[in-house]
Motif scaffolding. Sequence first.
Motif: not given
Length: 298
Positions: A99, A256, A260, A275, A279
């Motif tokens: 991120v 990301p 992720s 998070k 983000t």
Amino acid sequence: MKTRTLALIAVFIGTFIYGINYTIAKAVMPIYVKPFGFILIRVLGATIIFWILGFFIKTGKIEKQDYKKIAVASLFGVALNMLAFFKGLSYTSPISASVMMVTSPIMVLIFSSIIIKKPIAKKQILGVFIGLIGALGLITLGSTTSTNSSNNTLGNFLVFVNAASYGLYLVLAKNLIQKYHPILFVKWFYLFGLIFVIPFSSAEFLEIDWTTIPTHIYWNIGFVVVFTTCITYLFNLYGLSKLKPTTVSVFIYLQPVIASGFALMVGSDSLNPIKIIATLIIFLGVYLVTDQQKKTSK
């Protein structure tokens, strides 16, 4: 298959490699190889590969006055960039690191305005502030349940330094990349980088106990050297030669998502509200910055 389709596939593969690299590199550090030692392996491997390619491909020569420019670009694009990233990744989580890297377009805009006096629109200024607020929130408040993340705040800050350094490199190297053959530029780029990282990395490199490293970790190291460093560079370069820069830049949003998804799939990281909120804020800031750039280029 159309050239444009091939270029899109190449850029997507490069983005996918970058996305899973966060988890793959994280598995190596700091248990088997310390961050700076890993950097020396990566830069040395890439330097050897690109110089070997240089022997088989006619690329011309570097003009004498440009060696200094390449060295400065390498200082930020290889040395500071990679040292900060790997050290930061060893402290923080794959998701947080991926991120934080999305802030690169914001840093490019900031350095462009400072170095080449590129004007910034009001919408872009708003995007910069929003993006930096999101980054600051992730640095100071971001936490993870991963046991491999020992100092998340310092790790996120170092990854942000890496993103800023990479943004500065893009501004400094823009004309050089357009002027020279890609292989010619990159072989000198990494050679200078190798010279810069040796003083910082040699001690940790010499500490590596190669006999205790499992086979799968050797594969991880090889992946970072060959795919993350060399293949992605060549694939992205091909994409840039066939697609508009704005089209290629959109793929940074996928990093990301891929990072992720892969980290959650293998259980190396977890999500939490901080998070997710950070983000979304960073993505909003980057959108405002890049959306204005697209309108200006049109």
